[in-house]
Scaffold this active site. Structure first.
Site, PDB file in Angstrom:
ATOM      1  N   SER A  70       0.843  -1.192   0.000  1.00 41.06           N
ATOM      2  CA  SER A  70       0.000   0.000   0.000  1.00 41.06           C
ATOM      3  C   SER A  70       0.875   1.238   0.000  1.00 41.06           C
ATOM      4  O   SER A  70       2.037   1.187   0.421  1.00 41.06           O
ATOM      5  CB  SER A  70      -0.896   0.018   1.246  1.00 41.06           C
ATOM      6  OG  SER A  70      -0.171   0.460   2.385  1.00 41.06           O
ATOM      7  N   ASP A  71       0.338   2.357  -0.442  1.00 41.20           N
ATOM      8  CA  ASP A  71       1.021   3.613  -0.208  1.00 41.20           C
ATOM      9  C   ASP A  71       0.821   3.987   1.264  1.00 41.20           C
ATOM     10  O   ASP A  71       0.061   3.346   1.985  1.00 41.20           O
ATOM     11  CB  ASP A  71       0.501   4.706  -1.149  1.00 41.20           C
ATOM     12  CG  ASP A  71       1.535   5.792  -1.415  1.00 41.20           C
ATOM     13  OD1 ASP A  71       2.443   5.969  -0.581  1.00 41.20           O
ATOM     14  OD2 ASP A  71       1.437   6.476  -2.445  1.00 41.20           O
TER      15      ASP A  71
END
Length: 723
Positions: free
Chosen positions: A264-265
């Site tokens: 994920s960011d």
């Protein structure tokens, strides 16, 4: 290399230990060592157990620091699983290269690859294993601050750069070549198309547009062997990417066959809650793991919820095991089980980082990334001329740009220093700050300008005005600098403007007032030297824009490969009821592919080997190009097509190939392209990827607007009577 039984390791791990492998923490969780914080940070309630069993660390570098953290970690991890160290090495580690948008303007895949290789070597000796790059998001809105991280508005060119960067970062074998790092392509998907150019904002488009324009560069990176993918912050078809099962599992993993690590960011898993698709952390964790996200960056949804979700039967432990296995496989590919310290070496770190050879690559790439936007016989300068160097960037080393977190202004020469290295005839005055100006500054600048033969104005944006969360509605130069330019115009001396910025700007008040304009972007560690070499003619500028410059922000998005409407405007018709503005042209101020030189090129004799193409035959496209000037130059010859009648509406132009050619004064060369049926394919109404029979136009020239035109017909030797 000894084979590690990764599945046995997983079988012997507790549920809590496996969940911890999916947690990425910043460096300040490890023995008080601070990493770079790039997003929202809060008290996470992370236990000592989680820190000791987490799988990866964000934003830590330095050989001694990394070795210390890794050694302490391995003392307490009962399975001997090493940490992965990841960081944003976007356009250089200590040796900072031009921002990626500038690199795009070089159209130089070899240098782009070399820049990534240099960045990887510096990062690797400092202990980094994974870089969060390349960022390959296609962009059409310069209001968005992160356009500086991409290579532009064209999917074909972005795909070529994506492959080059991956080759440079990773090399051929990460386990063997420990001076390389694993690449992580981002941001998947379509992060570069936020509504209003506002960062993190909604993205809304058809699946056809997504596949045709936005997905191809990510796919190109993966085809080149990119080891990781990062999710984007935005929605895709109304679903946040980080929880988008169709995007991540169906498309990325099943259709494309990607079996690497999906991360994920920063904080994106927990952001499913404010997005409105998860009511709490447990629901966010469930949606992310079902979508296939392996590593959660800097939020605790997995840590707090996955164990309970699995024990309650809402998530299968198989999904967790698959994620852990992918993480361990990457660690194995990097050779970390055999050598958990990999290339981290404090002695070698001093030899490699900011070496003379690395600086030379940075200087060459900066030279090829600058784009000459205007030149009314002002450039190149003569060393005998008296030069007044004026502007907020005359003596500023703030020219590295965003994501240069390891770059040092102390190791970056400013433009005044670079000019002084080539001539003694330079007088400097600040003229203004970036956003403010005083009468005293103007007076000093006027005095310097009056005593000079030529005025060089160094203007632009603070580095902090471009990058993540740096969207701007007004993309003109700050008013203080526009006022400075007007004041300099009154002196009646030739003016050459040097632009330092991270996005295409509205250049009114600059392009019309100056006699010459050089777009330097944020050119990096050796950028000032590169600009000085161009200004004095040691280097002939050859860069070409890979993102259109708009007339005004109200025209955005404006890009070269747009669709025609049913009422297209040709720029001259007096018919009122056409698709046009009343107050500005439809076309951009400066088009894609545009860039001047100190010499001139004439294109002639566009020829096609046949006026008919079949599915199994190609057409040779030839053109002659002559350097009619007095300088040796490098020209970027561009080939575009247009499908005149498609199953769905087709762009008015599409870049399909290009070549860089070096020409001596008065030299003529013939340039040849091979065009195949495969290059004519696109996504049809039924989402099939094929081509159309019928007429195609060919365009060859020095920009998307300045072209010669030809045409051919595609015949597939069959007729579908049901069409």
């Amino acid at each position: 290399m000894a084979q590690i039984d990764l599945k046995s390791i997983i079988q012997n791990m507790t549920l809590e230990e496996k969940v911890a492998q999916l947690m990425q923490l910043s460096g300040n969780f490890y023995y008080g060592l601070a990493g770079e914080i790039t997003g929202p940070f809060e008290e996470m309630g992370i236990s000592e157990f989680v820190v000791k069993n987490s799988g990866s660390v964000l934003g830590v570098s330095g050989a001694d620091t990394v070795r210390k953290i890794q050694a302490e970690h391995l003392k307490t991890n009962r399975h001997g699983i090493p940490l992965l160290f990841m960081a944003d090495i976007v356009h250089g580690f200590k040796t900072i290269f031009p921002i990626p948008l500038a690199v795009g303007c070089s159209w130089d895949m070899e240098l782009a690859e070399k820049s990534a290789e240099v960045a990887a070597s510096e990062a690797a000796v400092a202990g980094v294993h994974v870089t969060f790059a390349p960022m390959v998001d296609l962009v059409r809105d310069p209001r968005w601050g992160r356009v500086l991280e991409t290579t532009g508005e064209d999917s074909y060119l972005n795909s070529a750069f994506a492959k080059a960067f991956v080759r440079g970062f990773q090399g051929k074998d990460l386990a063997v070549d420990q001076m390389r790092v694993a690449a992580c392509v981002k941001h998947f998907a379509a992060y570069g198309a936020p509504e209003g150019g506002r960062d993190y904002n909604t993205v809304n488009m058809s699946e056809r547009q997504l596949r045709e324009s936005y997905l191809s560069a990510y796919k190109a990176a993966l085809d080149e062997g990119c080891e990781m993918v990062m999710t984007s912050f935005n929605t895709v078809d109304g679903i946040p990417a980080t929880g988008n099962k169709w995007l991540m599992r169906d498309l990325l993993r099943k259709e494309w066959g990607f079996d690497g690590v999906l991360i994920s960011d920063w904080g994106a898993v927990k952001e499913l809650i404010p997005h409105g698709v998860a009511g709490n952390e447990a629901e966010a964790a469930r949606k992310a793991i079902l979508a296939g996200v392996d590593i959660e960056m800097m939020t605790p949804c997995y840590i707090r919820s996955l164990k309970n979700l699995i024990e309650s039967g809402k998530v299968t432990e198989t999904l967790l095991d698959e994620a852990v296995l992918r993480i361990l496989k990457l660690k194995e590919k990097l050779g970390l089980f055999e050598n958990p310290y990999r290339a981290a070496d404090a002695v070698k770190e001093k030899e490699v980082i900011l070496s003379e050879s690395n600086r030379e690559v940075a200087c060459e790439l900066a030279e090829k990334s600058c784009v000459l936007l205007k030149n009314d016989n002002v450039l190149p300068l003569d060393k005998q001329q008296n030069i007044a160097l004026i502007g907020p960037f005359a003596q500023s080393s703030d020219i590295l740009g965003a994501w240069s977190w390891q770059g040092e202004v102390d190791n970056t020469a400013n433009l005044h220093e670079a000019l002084q290295a080539l001539t003694t005839n330079v007088t400097v005055a600040q003229g203004s700050h970036v956003e403010t100006i005083t009468d005293e500054q103007v007076t000093e600048a006027i005095e310097a300008a009056k005593a000079a033969d030529v005025i060089v104005l160094a203007v632009g944006e603070y580095a902090s005005m471009s990058g993540e969360a740096c969207s701007r509605a007004d993309i003109t130069l700050p008013e203080a600098q526009l006022h400075l330019i007007k004041q300099m115009k009154t002196i009646n001396k030739p003016i050459a403007v040097i632009l330092f910025n991270g996005r295409p700007l509205d250049l009114h008040g600059v392009l019309d007032e100056a006699d010459a304009v050089l777009e330097a972007w944020y050119p990096g560690t050796e950028g000032a030297s590169a600009i000085a070499n161009i200004l004095f003619g040691k280097v002939n500028p050859s860069g070409k824009l890979t993102m259109s410059f708009p007339h005004t922000a109200g025209q955005i998005p404006v890009y070269y490969n747009a669709y025609n409407t049913g009422r297209p405007y040709d720029g001259v018709s007096r018919d009122h009821y056409l698709s046009k503005y009343l107050d500005i042209p439809n076309k951009p101020l400066l088009p894609f592919g545009f860039g001047l030189s100190y010499t001139n090129y004439i294109y002639e004799n566009l020829r096609l080997s046949s006026d008919t193409m079949t599915a199994d035959e190609q057409i040779q496209v030839s053109v002659t190009i002559t350097n009619t000037g007095n300088y040796t130059g490098e020209e970027i010859v561009q080939l575009y097509i247009r499908d005149m009648t498609g199953d769905v509406v087709r762009p008015v132009k599409e870049l399909k190939d290009f070549q860089k050619v070096s020409l001596n004064p008065k030299e003529t060369k013939e340039i040849q392209f091979q065009l195949t049926e495969a290059q004519l394919r696109y996504y049809h109404q039924d989402m099939s990827f094929t081509s159309d029979e019928g007429l195609f136009e060919i365009y060859v020239g020095g920009s998307s607007e300045d072209v010669l035109t030809g045409g051919f017909t595609l015949k597939k030797m069959y007729t579908n009577l049901n069409d």
